[in-house]
Design a protein around this motif. Sequence first.
Motif, mmCIF file in Angstrom:
data_model
loop_
_atom_site.group_PDB
_atom_site.id
_atom_site.type_symbol
_atom_site.label_atom_id
_atom_site.label_comp_id
_atom_site.label_asym_id
_atom_site.label_seq_id
_atom_site.Cartn_x
_atom_site.Cartn_y
_atom_site.Cartn_z
ATOM 1 N N ASP A 25 0.833 -1.199 0.000
ATOM 2 C CA ASP A 25 0.000 0.000 0.000
ATOM 3 C C ASP A 25 0.871 1.254 0.000
ATOM 4 N N GLY A 26 0.509 2.190 -0.837
ATOM 5 C CA GLY A 26 1.238 3.447 -0.929
ATOM 6 C C GLY A 26 2.364 3.445 -1.948
ATOM 7 N N ASP A 27 2.807 2.256 -2.375
ATOM 8 C CA ASP A 27 3.864 2.185 -3.390
ATOM 9 C C ASP A 27 3.280 2.487 -4.770
ATOM 10 N N THR A 28 4.119 3.010 -5.651
ATOM 11 C CA THR A 28 3.700 3.312 -7.022
ATOM 12 C C THR A 28 4.791 2.913 -8.003
ATOM 13 N N THR A 29 4.384 2.706 -9.242
ATOM 14 C CA THR A 29 5.295 2.452 -10.352
ATOM 15 C C THR A 29 4.954 3.450 -11.450
ATOM 16 N N PRO A 30 5.934 4.224 -11.942
ATOM 17 C CA PRO A 30 5.640 5.178 -13.017
ATOM 18 C C PRO A 30 5.236 4.473 -14.309
ATOM 19 N N VAL A 31 4.297 5.083 -15.022
ATOM 20 C CA VAL A 31 3.793 4.563 -16.295
ATOM 21 C C VAL A 31 3.745 5.729 -17.278
ATOM 22 N N LYS A 32 4.095 5.456 -18.527
ATOM 23 C CA LYS A 32 4.106 6.510 -19.543
ATOM 24 C C LYS A 32 3.512 5.955 -20.840
ATOM 25 N N PHE A 33 2.526 6.662 -21.382
ATOM 26 C CA PHE A 33 1.942 6.347 -22.683
ATOM 27 C C PHE A 33 1.994 7.609 -23.527
ATOM 28 N N GLY A 34 2.082 7.445 -24.842
ATOM 29 C CA GLY A 34 2.189 8.625 -25.676
ATOM 30 C C GLY A 34 1.429 8.534 -26.974
ATOM 31 N N ILE A 35 1.407 9.666 -27.632
ATOM 32 C CA ILE A 35 0.802 9.782 -28.958
ATOM 33 C C ILE A 35 1.808 10.516 -29.843
ATOM 34 N N ARG A 36 1.968 10.020 -31.062
ATOM 35 C CA ARG A 36 2.793 10.713 -32.054
ATOM 36 C C ARG A 36 1.867 11.127 -33.188
ATOM 37 N N VAL A 37 1.978 12.389 -33.564
ATOM 38 C CA VAL A 37 1.191 12.953 -34.656
ATOM 39 C C VAL A 37 2.184 13.407 -35.722
ATOM 40 N N THR A 38 2.011 12.916 -36.949
ATOM 41 C CA THR A 38 2.896 13.281 -38.053
ATOM 42 C C THR A 38 2.082 13.985 -39.124
ATOM 43 N N PHE A 78 3.801 13.449 -27.724
ATOM 44 C CA PHE A 78 3.296 13.899 -26.432
ATOM 45 C C PHE A 78 3.093 12.690 -25.534
ATOM 46 N N PHE A 79 3.619 12.744 -24.311
ATOM 47 C CA PHE A 79 3.469 11.650 -23.365
ATOM 48 C C PHE A 79 2.578 12.050 -22.198
ATOM 49 N N VAL A 80 1.748 11.115 -21.791
ATOM 50 C CA VAL A 80 0.931 11.240 -20.593
ATOM 51 C C VAL A 80 1.600 10.364 -19.546
ATOM 52 N N GLU A 81 1.923 10.956 -18.414
ATOM 53 C CA GLU A 81 2.581 10.200 -17.348
ATOM 54 C C GLU A 81 1.580 9.892 -16.254
ATOM 55 N N GLY A 82 1.674 8.678 -15.753
ATOM 56 C CA GLY A 82 0.795 8.239 -14.686
ATOM 57 C C GLY A 82 1.558 7.346 -13.735
ATOM 58 N N GLU A 83 0.797 6.661 -12.885
ATOM 59 C CA GLU A 83 1.426 5.729 -11.959
ATOM 60 C C GLU A 83 0.464 4.593 -11.646
ATOM 61 N N LEU A 84 1.035 3.422 -11.568
ATOM 62 C CA LEU A 84 0.310 2.257 -11.097
ATOM 63 C C LEU A 84 0.434 2.285 -9.582
ATOM 64 N N TYR A 85 -0.671 2.109 -8.876
ATOM 65 C CA TYR A 85 -0.627 2.215 -7.418
ATOM 66 C C TYR A 85 -1.283 1.003 -6.768
ATOM 67 N N CYS A 86 -0.940 0.796 -5.504
ATOM 68 C CA CYS A 86 -1.512 -0.279 -4.702
ATOM 69 C C CYS A 86 -2.250 0.363 -3.530
ATOM 70 N N TYR A 87 -3.506 -0.070 -3.321
ATOM 71 C CA TYR A 87 -4.291 0.412 -2.196
ATOM 72 C C TYR A 87 -5.178 -0.719 -1.712
ATOM 73 N N GLN A 88 -4.982 -1.154 -0.478
ATOM 74 C CA GLN A 88 -5.739 -2.252 0.132
ATOM 75 C C GLN A 88 -5.751 -3.490 -0.767
#
Length: 178
Positions: A36-49, A103-113
Amino acid sequence: MASRKIKSIKNKTIEVDGIRFETLVPEREVLIPTKDGDTTPVKFGIRVTNLSTIPYRFKFFGLMPELQDAKGKVIERTWGVNGVKAPQKADFILAMPNESLTFFVEGELYCYQDKFGLRGYESSGGVWTFRTLNPVKYQVRFTYENQNAVRKILYGGTVQGLWTGKASTPWEEFRLVY
């Protein structure tokens, strides 16, 4: 509205009226946090040409990922906001002909209960969340949409030359693992 020319290239990109869209997943395996409380960074993106002969501006402001499971079931995304930020002139990025924007969207995977979720912050001040995920395969994509070629900017005049249309990038796979 005029008809749009849409084509898919080997299911990795989609092209709409001379603009190519693709989903970027830098890490295909994401480590699930175990406490609980730990996180792992996650990154997804979009490329527009911009494959057209016309320079266009693109707005990534407010862009959020979409998820589906391996069976194609869309995962519900919740969204909340504490305050709202309006887009500024710098949020409308110019792509010259044959130029790509990433463009990248950054998030995090999290654990809770002992449950896992994925959350991130989007540029207008909101927080998006996918709850109750499992250690399986998922797919991610983005839907880019803009209806106006000209946009008024709060305290900054107008921005012109925006690409108008809607395109959903192809689904790209990733896996949650221990």
